[in-house]
Write an enzyme that holds these catalytic residues in place. Sequence first.
Site, short mmCIF file in Angstrom:
data_model
loop_
_atom_site.label_atom_id
_atom_site.label_comp_id
_atom_site.label_asym_id
_atom_site.label_seq_id
_atom_site.Cartn_x
_atom_site.Cartn_y
_atom_site.Cartn_z
N CYS A 16 36.13 33.87 48.58
CA CYS A 16 37.32 33.04 48.32
C CYS A 16 37.63 33.04 46.82
O CYS A 16 36.89 33.63 46.03
CB CYS A 16 37.09 31.60 48.81
SG CYS A 16 35.78 30.75 47.92
N CYS A 19 34.99 32.17 44.26
CA CYS A 19 34.02 33.22 43.89
C CYS A 19 34.54 34.03 42.70
O CYS A 19 33.83 34.21 41.70
CB CYS A 19 33.78 34.16 45.07
SG CYS A 19 33.09 33.39 46.53
N CYS A 83 9.96 73.58 33.57
CA CYS A 83 8.67 72.91 33.76
C CYS A 83 8.90 71.41 33.88
O CYS A 83 10.03 70.92 33.81
CB CYS A 83 7.72 73.20 32.60
SG CYS A 83 8.27 72.50 31.03
N ASP A 495 5.91 46.36 68.71
CA ASP A 495 6.76 45.67 69.68
C ASP A 495 6.33 46.17 71.05
O ASP A 495 5.76 47.25 71.18
CB ASP A 495 8.23 46.02 69.39
CG ASP A 495 9.16 45.56 70.50
OD1 ASP A 495 9.11 44.38 70.86
OD2 ASP A 495 9.91 46.41 71.02
N ASP A 690 11.86 49.32 68.29
CA ASP A 690 12.99 50.16 68.71
C ASP A 690 14.29 49.39 68.87
O ASP A 690 15.34 49.98 69.05
CB ASP A 690 12.67 50.85 70.04
CG ASP A 690 12.72 49.87 71.21
OD1 ASP A 690 12.23 48.73 71.05
OD2 ASP A 690 13.27 50.23 72.27
N ASP A 694 14.08 44.04 66.21
CA ASP A 694 12.92 44.47 65.42
C ASP A 694 13.29 44.82 63.98
O ASP A 694 12.40 44.98 63.14
CB ASP A 694 12.28 45.71 66.06
CG ASP A 694 11.74 45.43 67.46
OD1 ASP A 694 11.19 44.35 67.66
OD2 ASP A 694 11.90 46.30 68.34
#
Length: 795
Positions: A16, A19, A83, A495, A690, A694
């Site tokens: 807004c 900000c 190098c 999980d 997955d 998660d």
Amino acid sequence: MSEDKDVKIGITGMTCAACSTRIEKSLNKMNGVEAEVNLATENARIHYNEDEASSHDIQERIQKLGYDVEKDTVEFDIYGMTCAACSTRIEKVLNKMSGVEKASVNLASEIGQVSYYPGMVEVNDLIARIQKLGYDAERRKDREDKQSHKEKEQKMQKYKLIASAVLSLPLFLIMVSHMAGVELPNLLVNPWLQFVLATPVQFVIGFQFYEGAYKNLKNKSANMDVLVALGTSAAYFYSVVELIRSLINPGMNVHLYFETSAILITLILLGKYFEVLAKGRTTQAISSLLNLQAKEATLIEGGEQKKVAVDEVKVDDVLLVRPGEKIPVDGVIQSGHTSVDESMITGESIPVDKEEGAKVIGATINKNGTIQMKATKVGKDTALAHIIQVVEEAQGSKAPIQRLADVISGYFVPIVVAIAVVMFVIWITVINPGELASALEASIAVLVIACPCALGLATPTSIMVGTGKGAELGILFKGGEYLETTHSLDTMVFDKTGTLTKGEPEVTNFETEREDLLELLVSAEGQSEHPLASAVVEYGKAKGNSPGEVEQFEAKPGFGIQSVVAGHTLLIGTRKLLSSEDIDFSKYEATMKAWEEEGKTVMLIAVDGKAEGMIAVADQLKETAAEAMKELKELGLHLIMLTGDNEKTANAIAEQAGIDEVIAEVIPEEKASHIERLKGEGRRVGMIGDGINDAPALASADIGIAIGTGTDVAIEAADLTIMGEDLTLIPKAITLSKKTLKNIRQNLFWALFYNSAGIPIAAAGLLAPWLAGAAMAFSSVSVVSNSLRLKRVKV
């Protein structure tokens, strides 16, 4: 002298007018800064004086206010590095530039990656800065152009090497004759012939060393070119001085070192050529992936078929794919059915059946049916393109251990030059007073043996081969740092649903004495949309039963279903459902409890008021889960299951898999906090998942590992992705990480050993300059060759 700058930067996070006002006021309070922030365009115009404020100060002020400055990333092909000192120098200078967040330069792949703030600095500024350092750079070419440039460079190195070898061969024979005490024809030992042979090698073929040395010294740095130019020039010009002295005093005995300078340059070119060839082999993983891509597609347009290049395919185009052809791009089947070999993407060797509506992946092989498909992802958005991008980024990234090599190489060349000068003085004043030749030989040998090429190649070549090996196995590391860190994990958190288990319920047990019960059951469940009903129907179909006519159907949420099939009334569901109808099922109770203890969902079946059987459904453990857990335990990891499922089911699955600890009934938002708790206990935690739920836990873990068949969000949040569902790739990833790190340590040891052992031997006058050149060239080739061994290691 101070300089005023005007920049326009993008700001994210503003919601807004308050900000934008807050940011503007805060920036205008800074000394030497005038800012105007626009909420609608989400950018800020800033005028500032570089003596009073820097771009870093402005960016930091915005971030402290809770917003962020828009960033972009660009990759460069960088030419002319020889190098580790070169790559370290470019990286340091870029990181000091205003508007650069982070720069990383990889010597092995010759790629620079810069994260920067557009508006504060532009891509052309970055290129100009690299060029000012004496190198060349351009925005990353497409792979074919890059390969073409590499091939040209390789040919040029080859021609230079051949020319240098031809001119140096007579000089080499002279050197061997001196060592063996053999007399050669007068023509060969003629000083002027030696001068004629050595001069083009020194200044035409060896011009690249002078050019590189000049550019580096002009920018107050030193690299391998400085050492080579100093060493060979000292030998060449000393010989020229001796030649001039012989003209003044025809009878004097001259000491010529034309062969030293010419042979040194030839050996260094030989080492560089072998190095270029070997480095090319480290990127074979990318070439292999590129070769998987289809080159053409059959486009259906206006009812007609025509062949087009795969690059010309657009989203929503309809394509025809015949048996044996590669799927051109990612898409969805519109008509037809087939089986597709997806092994190159998922690692699954058995072809997958595909029907209308099924997703297909570009570069996989259509086995036995003609299909029409609609393109959904093309070009850089396809699954294969994403894999290639991940591998390229990983190969171009730096592992933390490389910082050691970068720090050493940054100081190495100036120290070596200082040692060479000191040894020259010691030899000419103390060891062999007045003997310029022996002092010169010792100092040249020191300069040449100490070239830090091998040190700069030690880490990036191992990372390139390691990530390439991983990609071939179906393991995608997002960066070198993750390849290095993975080996240190001591706790692995899984999980359950879709990770350890298949994520789809399957019938595990069926018990009845009535022959037609399965047929009745399939017909009744065919009317339900519940996932458990789908599992029953699939089981029935596999046994040869198809859903039949249903006269009546009623779902009873939380209890089950009631249905009338072929004149029979069926009740299928929980104990409560049968109890509500006063149906006795006591004869099944013991077996039902045993199945439930195994984590299965059991449904009782009653026909016409009598209990006739029961069927159990469960989310089955993946075939590779138990083997993967066993291998992880052998690697010394503690295994934990983190799931939202109930404790009984979770414990049953954990027991089957061989998991040490279960944390059950965890809501998605709490998963990340459990990871943080484990880390707080001093554990190095890997998280495998997955699903979307998660993602926070994957991001919180030391290493987040996503299953390739999972959601895009999970894959994006993870540091490592395993393609397909083979969980044994997880212990393989850890083993690959350990072996890659071991390989890097071997490389660093040998690179440092060559230099550390070689310098005192050379300083003592025990190493001829040409032998020092050969050893230096061999050190680079041996480091790259050792890295290539990773391609053959068993994981």
